[in-house]
Enzyme design. Structure first.
Site, PDB file in Angstrom:
ATOM      1  CE  LYS A  78       1.850 -17.829  -0.788  1.00  0.00           C
ATOM      2  NZ  LYS A  78       0.956 -19.135  -0.945  1.00  0.00           N
ATOM      3  CG  ASP A 129     -13.696  -6.739   1.591  1.00  0.00           C
ATOM      4  OD1 ASP A 129     -13.695  -6.067   2.801  1.00  0.00           O
ATOM      5  OD2 ASP A 129     -14.026  -6.240   0.361  1.00  0.00           O
ATOM      6  CG  ASP A 161      -2.151 -20.651   0.420  1.00  0.00           C
ATOM      7  OD1 ASP A 161      -1.741 -20.427   1.698  1.00  0.00           O
ATOM      8  OD2 ASP A 161      -1.402 -21.148  -0.340  1.00  0.00           O
ATOM      9  CE1 TYR A 204      -3.447  -2.598   0.591  1.00  0.00           C
ATOM     10  CE2 TYR A 204      -4.555  -0.581   0.852  1.00  0.00           C
ATOM     11  CZ  TYR A 204      -4.612  -1.935   0.719  1.00  0.00           C
ATOM     12  OH  TYR A 204      -5.827  -2.580   0.430  1.00  0.00           O
ATOM     13  CG  ASP A 259      -8.182  -4.861   1.325  1.00  0.00           C
ATOM     14  OD1 ASP A 259      -9.233  -4.189   1.618  1.00  0.00           O
ATOM     15  OD2 ASP A 259      -7.900  -4.828  -0.133  1.00  0.00           O
TER      16      ASP A 259
END
Ligand code: IPM
Ligand code: MG
Length: 374
Positions: A193, A253, A225, A144, A249
């Site tokens: 990750k 959601d 994942d 970001y 993020d």
């Protein structure tokens, strides 16, 4: 108590849901004897129309003078993203605010009440194990805020976004997560990750180091994942989920639809001094803006989070949350959560009722004024 609140409705459904949230805030003010001085300011496309900027200095100045920021949402219709009014709108407005006020910790609670399982996409047997978690998303690092570049190389267009974390940023959010877990069920799942990314390897190392200061809190590491899958397979395993800006993020959601809709969830962004911005993470929903059908619950619950985190008004926050629960339990549904089914197994007689944004707030206010205990 007297507090100054910067109110920034933003774009899309922001204005409509904010209007309802302010009605709720007014009732809290009146019934609990506080004074909330609210001042409106523009951001996003709405500000661009007037100032030619997505985050005018007037808005930043108001935020600086306020005790908290109540934010709606920003951003334009997908098909118009290339227009100057919407181009880089999110980066210039909400990301700018996060950076200016150093909001590094973003709390996104996700909870399914058993009585409301009819609006969840999950099977009853999964929900019955209990879904009650909070995302602690790092908000100032990762791709970001690393360098963004679009360029040409050997005649081909190329683009890169640098994903950066330093150890202090990771340690800081790790402390936030472990402290949050101590007030909950003492478990932290750190999501990264680390099988591929260097910044995730550093993340994992630093979170593990910080965890030594919290021997009473269980720490588990999970690859992103796998986490995406586990959130749907068995969300009951999560208490506090701490993760990077980008993974937070996306995962928040995904988790947000477990209770039925993004329109139900609130979020708080706090800096290390405790100053906060409160916003529904669901976006400006331009496709339904102006139709009166938006769900005001996320914005109203953002008010509750503001009362709790910025003003330490626990009773007031809980009263708002109980009023929202009561309205939902009684079968009130905006379009995003309307399912043509029984409102709850416990209330066999209650059928769901499709209502609009303002009517949902009317119902919540009715319960708030009665101070129902549910
Ligand atoms: C969120 C939003 C923002 C983000 C956008 C509007 C920049 O999706 O708060 O989750 O990606 O952080
Ligand atoms: Mg998002």
């Amino acid at each position: 108590m007297e507090k100054k609140i910067a109110v920034i409705p933003g774009d899309g459904i922001g204005e409509e849901v904010m209007a309802q949230a302010l009605r709720v805030l007014n009732v809290v003010e009146r019934d609990f004897g506080h004074k909330f001085v609210t001042t409106k300011a523009l951001a996003g496309g709405a500000a661009y129309d007037k100032y030619g900027s997505h985050m005018p200095e007037e808005t930043l100045a108001l935020c600086r003078q306020s005790d908290a920021i109540l934010f709606g949402s920003v951003g334009g219709p997908v098909a118009e993203m290339h227009l100057p009014k919407w181009k880089n709108c999110e980066a210039n407005s909400i990301l700018n605010l996060r950076k200016t006020f150093k909001f590094n910790a973003n709390f996104r609670p996700v909870k399914i009440l058993p009585e409301l399982q009819d609006i969840s996409p999950l099977k009853a047997e999964v929900i019955q194990r209990g879904v009650d978690m909070v995302f602690v998303r790092e908000l100032l690092g990762d791709c970001y805020f690393g360098e963004h570049k679009t360029f040409s190389e050997n005649g081909k267009r190329k683009a890169t976004d640098l994903a950066v974390y330093d150890e202090d940023q990771v340690a800081s959010i790790a402390h936030v997560a472990f402290k949050a877990a101590r007030l909950r069920r003492n478990k932290v799942t750190s999501v990264d990750k680390a099988n591929v990314l260097d910044n995730s390897k550093l993340w994992r190392q630093v979170v593990t180091e910080v965890s030594k200061e919290y021997p009473d809190v269980e720490l588990e590491h999970m690859l992103v994942d796998n986490c995406a899958m586990q959130l749907i397979r068995d969300p009951s395993q999560f208490d506090v989920v701490v993760t990077t800006n980008m993974f937070g993020d996306i995962l928040s959601d995904a988790a947000a639809v477990l209770p039925g809709s993004l329109g139900l969830l609130a979020s708080a962004s706090l800096n290390q001094e405790g100053f906060g911005l409160y916003e529904p993470p669901g976006g400006s929903a331009q496709d339904i803006a102006g139709t009166g059908t938006a769900n005001p619950v996320a914005q109203i619950l953002s008010v509750a989070m503001m009362l709790r985190y910025s003003f330490s008004l626990e009773a007031e926050a809980a009263a708002v949350e109980r009023a929202v629960e009561a309205a939902l339990k009684s079968g009130c549904r905006t379009r995003d959560i309307f399912r043509h089914s029984k409102a709850s197994a416990a209330e066999e007689q209650t059928t769901t009722r499709l209502i609009n944004c303002q009517e949902m707030a009317d119902e919540i206010l009715k319960h708030l004024e009665q101070k129902v205990l549910v």
